[in-house]
Design a protein around this motif. Structure first.
Motif, PDB file in Angstrom:
ATOM      1  N   ALA A  87      90.724  87.851 -19.240  1.00 38.94           N
ATOM      2  CA  ALA A  87      89.439  88.394 -19.694  1.00 38.94           C
ATOM      3  C   ALA A  87      88.300  87.455 -19.318  1.00 38.94           C
ATOM      4  O   ALA A  87      87.236  87.896 -18.864  1.00 38.94           O
ATOM      5  CB  ALA A  87      89.467  88.624 -21.201  1.00 38.94           C
ATOM      6  N   LEU A  88      88.512  86.152 -19.476  1.00 42.64           N
ATOM      7  CA  LEU A  88      87.484  85.180 -19.103  1.00 42.64           C
ATOM      8  C   LEU A  88      87.330  85.121 -17.589  1.00 42.64           C
ATOM      9  O   LEU A  88      86.209  85.050 -17.072  1.00 42.64           O
ATOM     10  CB  LEU A  88      87.846  83.801 -19.656  1.00 42.64           C
ATOM     11  N   TYR A  89      88.436  85.159 -16.872  1.00 42.37           N
ATOM     12  CA  TYR A  89      88.404  85.151 -15.402  1.00 42.37           C
ATOM     13  C   TYR A  89      87.549  86.308 -14.885  1.00 42.37           C
ATOM     14  O   TYR A  89      86.651  86.118 -14.054  1.00 42.37           O
ATOM     15  CB  TYR A  89      89.834  85.256 -14.871  1.00 42.37           C
ATOM     16  N   ASP A  90      87.812  87.503 -15.381  1.00 37.70           N
ATOM     17  CA  ASP A  90      87.060  88.680 -14.933  1.00 37.70           C
ATOM     18  C   ASP A  90      85.595  88.599 -15.356  1.00 37.70           C
ATOM     19  O   ASP A  90      84.695  88.998 -14.603  1.00 37.70           O
ATOM     20  CB  ASP A  90      87.691  89.956 -15.504  1.00 37.70           C
ATOM     21  N   PHE A  91      85.348  88.072 -16.549  1.00 37.77           N
ATOM     22  CA  PHE A  91      83.979  87.981 -17.064  1.00 37.77           C
ATOM     23  C   PHE A  91      83.136  87.035 -16.203  1.00 37.77           C
ATOM     24  O   PHE A  91      81.988  87.339 -15.867  1.00 37.77           O
ATOM     25  CB  PHE A  91      84.010  87.491 -18.510  1.00 37.77           C
ATOM     26  N   ILE A  92      83.702  85.896 -15.828  1.00 41.41           N
ATOM     27  CA  ILE A  92      82.967  84.901 -15.047  1.00 41.41           C
ATOM     28  C   ILE A  92      82.602  85.448 -13.666  1.00 41.41           C
ATOM     29  O   ILE A  92      81.513  85.194 -13.139  1.00 41.41           O
ATOM     30  CB  ILE A  92      83.797  83.609 -14.909  1.00 41.41           C
ATOM     31  N   LYS A  93      83.493  86.223 -13.068  1.00 43.19           N
ATOM     32  CA  LYS A  93      83.268  86.707 -11.706  1.00 43.19           C
ATOM     33  C   LYS A  93      82.564  88.067 -11.659  1.00 43.19           C
ATOM     34  O   LYS A  93      82.208  88.548 -10.575  1.00 43.19           O
ATOM     35  CB  LYS A  93      84.610  86.772 -10.969  1.00 43.19           C
ATOM     36  N   LYS A  94      82.351  88.647 -12.831  1.00 37.46           N
ATOM     37  CA  LYS A  94      81.679  89.941 -12.897  1.00 37.46           C
ATOM     38  C   LYS A  94      80.288  89.855 -12.276  1.00 37.46           C
ATOM     39  O   LYS A  94      79.559  88.886 -12.484  1.00 37.46           O
ATOM     40  CB  LYS A  94      81.574  90.380 -14.363  1.00 37.46           C
ATOM     41  N   GLU A  95      79.932  90.860 -11.497  1.00 36.39           N
ATOM     42  CA  GLU A  95      78.636  90.976 -10.814  1.00 36.39           C
ATOM     43  C   GLU A  95      78.492  90.027  -9.626  1.00 36.39           C
ATOM     44  O   GLU A  95      77.406  89.883  -9.066  1.00 36.39           O
ATOM     45  CB  GLU A  95      77.469  90.773 -11.790  1.00 36.39           C
ATOM     46  N   PHE A  96      79.594  89.381  -9.229  1.00 34.66           N
ATOM     47  CA  PHE A  96      79.566  88.535  -8.037  1.00 34.66           C
ATOM     48  C   PHE A  96      80.630  88.985  -7.031  1.00 34.66           C
ATOM     49  O   PHE A  96      81.094  88.197  -6.215  1.00 34.66           O
ATOM     50  CB  PHE A  96      79.794  87.065  -8.414  1.00 34.66           C
ATOM     51  N   GLY A  97      81.015  90.255  -7.117  1.00 32.94           N
ATOM     52  CA  GLY A  97      82.048  90.783  -6.251  1.00 32.94           C
ATOM     53  C   GLY A  97      81.529  91.220  -4.894  1.00 32.94           C
ATOM     54  O   GLY A  97      80.336  91.114  -4.578  1.00 32.94           O
ATOM     55  N   GLN A  98      82.427  91.754  -4.096  1.00 30.49           N
ATOM     56  CA  GLN A  98      82.101  92.155  -2.726  1.00 30.49           C
ATOM     57  C   GLN A  98      80.996  93.195  -2.677  1.00 30.49           C
ATOM     58  O   GLN A  98      80.143  93.169  -1.779  1.00 30.49           O
ATOM     59  CB  GLN A  98      83.365  92.700  -2.045  1.00 30.49           C
ATOM     60  N   ASN A  99      80.977  94.115  -3.622  1.00 31.43           N
ATOM     61  CA  ASN A  99      80.024  95.223  -3.583  1.00 31.43           C
ATOM     62  C   ASN A  99      78.770  94.984  -4.418  1.00 31.43           C
ATOM     63  O   ASN A  99      77.929  95.878  -4.541  1.00 31.43           O
ATOM     64  CB  ASN A  99      80.716  96.508  -4.049  1.00 31.43           C
ATOM     65  N   ASP A 100      78.646  93.798  -4.999  1.00 35.38           N
ATOM     66  CA  ASP A 100      77.461  93.490  -5.798  1.00 35.38           C
ATOM     67  C   ASP A 100      76.328  92.990  -4.904  1.00 35.38           C
ATOM     68  O   ASP A 100      76.535  92.648  -3.736  1.00 35.38           O
ATOM     69  CB  ASP A 100      77.801  92.453  -6.871  1.00 35.38           C
TER      70      ASP A 100
END
Length: 362
Positions: A216-229
């Motif tokens: 949950a923390l892993y996904d939260f930290i990287k949220k909005e910094f993905g390939q399609n952001d």
């Protein structure tokens, strides 16, 4: 409302306290609120709410006036990284990165540490040079398979929430409980002792005020910094608070002391099948920086890589002792040759590039 205290003081109809009855009558006679409230605009119910502006602001600001990095205006870029491993398909990762602002050479406490015998001039030079391969004291990156890493040594948080950074923060908490509360806990970060070690948790309004860790923390930290952001650079409240904590004077000192301790541990390691530690083979700043650089990034590979390099050196010089203390007047030349073998061949990410960089500094 004073009647509400009757039970507290032991007054009742059957057992009256005459002094308390007299006191309530005195209070009634000098009370004025109900007589003037409606005429001057005060609440008729007698309930008053008051916010102390200085006190309110103080709850949100640390002593340096920058709670959780809110005044630093830290913004994170997105970084794309491809992990290449022999025998495995390439893996592409995306995540936030912030290169930081303060290098280890700007740490103001070096001379104090040296004067107190907690560091040497050589250790200072080695740590400063090697840290340039890692980042600034407030550098943050979360673009690889780890949850994120922070600080001059880029200590990591694993995808499960464990790792060297939670351990470092936990040690800081034990030594500085009030400061931990100020620069970590108030910003949503906590450390818990669990079966597998120290584990980091984060909570904020963006997590629904729930403490999260692991995936949950892993996904939260990287949220909005993905390939399609898009729309980079952008803020990350959670990571900005970590960057801010890294810059606190006491945590800077913690980073430096840990860096020096890590170097001493690295240099004490034995190459596989040899009895002399790495410190015996490497007397120069460059040689020792290479061992530290290796140990910070791939600690489990250090003994094997050292063995491979020493084996090659000895094969080039039949009869050369495996004990470097017996190398005599040519010891510096043998060490230089060993460095040239070991530096670019270390089992770690980007060994050649990191070796060339360190060689240019030392």
């Amino acid at each position: 409302k004073w009647d509400a205290l009757d039970d507290v003081v032991g007054h009742s109809g059957s057992t009256p306290l005459l002094n308390w009855v007299a006191e309530k009558e005195r209070i009634r006679e000098i009370s004025w609120w109900n007589e003037v409230a409606q005429g001057v605009g005060l609440p008729v119910d007698g309930q008053v709410y008051y916010l102390h502006p200085v006190g309110l602001v103080g709850q949100f600001l640390t002593r340096n006036g920058c709670a959780c990095g809110c005044c630093l205006e830290i913004k994170f870029s997105r970084y794309r990284w491809v992990r290449k491993r022999r025998g495995y398909p390439d893996e592409t990762y995306y995540g936030p990165v912030y290169h930081g602002t303060k290098k280890l050479n700007k740490f103001a406490g070096w001379e104090d540490l040296i004067s107190k015998g907690k560091a040497t001039a050589d250790e200072k030079a080695i740590v400063i040079a090697m840290s340039s391969n890692e980042g600034a004291m407030d550098a943050i990156q979360a673009w690889d398979w780890q949850t994120f890493s922070a600080g001059a040594m880029q200590k990591t948080v694993t995808p499960e929430g464990y790792g060297e950074l939670p351990k470092q923060i936990s040690e800081f908490q034990a030594d500085n409980p009030d400061l931990f509360e100020e620069i970590f806990a108030r910003c949503g970060w906590s450390i818990r002792q669990e079966a597998n070690g120290k584990r980091i948790y984060y909570s904020s309004r963006d997590t629904g005020n729930e403490y999260i860790t692991g995936k949950a923390l892993y996904d939260f930290i990287k949220k909005e910094f993905g390939q399609n952001d898009s729309e980079f650079p952008k803020t990350s409240e959670a990571l900005a608070s970590i960057a801010s904590a890294m810059l606190h004077d006491e945590f800077q000192k913690k980073q430096v002391v840990d860096f020096i301790a890590r170097m001493r541990v690295a240099l004490s390691k034995l190459p596989l099948d040899y009895v002399n530690p790495a410190s015996d083979f490497f007397q120069s700043r460059l040689g020792r920086a290479l061992v530290l650089d290796h140990d910070v990034n791939a600690p489990g590979n250090v003994p094997r890589s050292l063995k491979s390099a020493i084996d090659i050196l000895l094969s080039r010089h039949p009869g050369l002792s495996s004990d470097p203390s017996q190398w005599g007047e040519n010891s510096q030349q043998y060490e230089k040759e060993l460095i040239e073998i070991y530096g670019p061949s270390r089992s770690m990410n980007s060994p050649s590039e990191r070796y060339v960089h360190l060689r240019s500094l030392l």
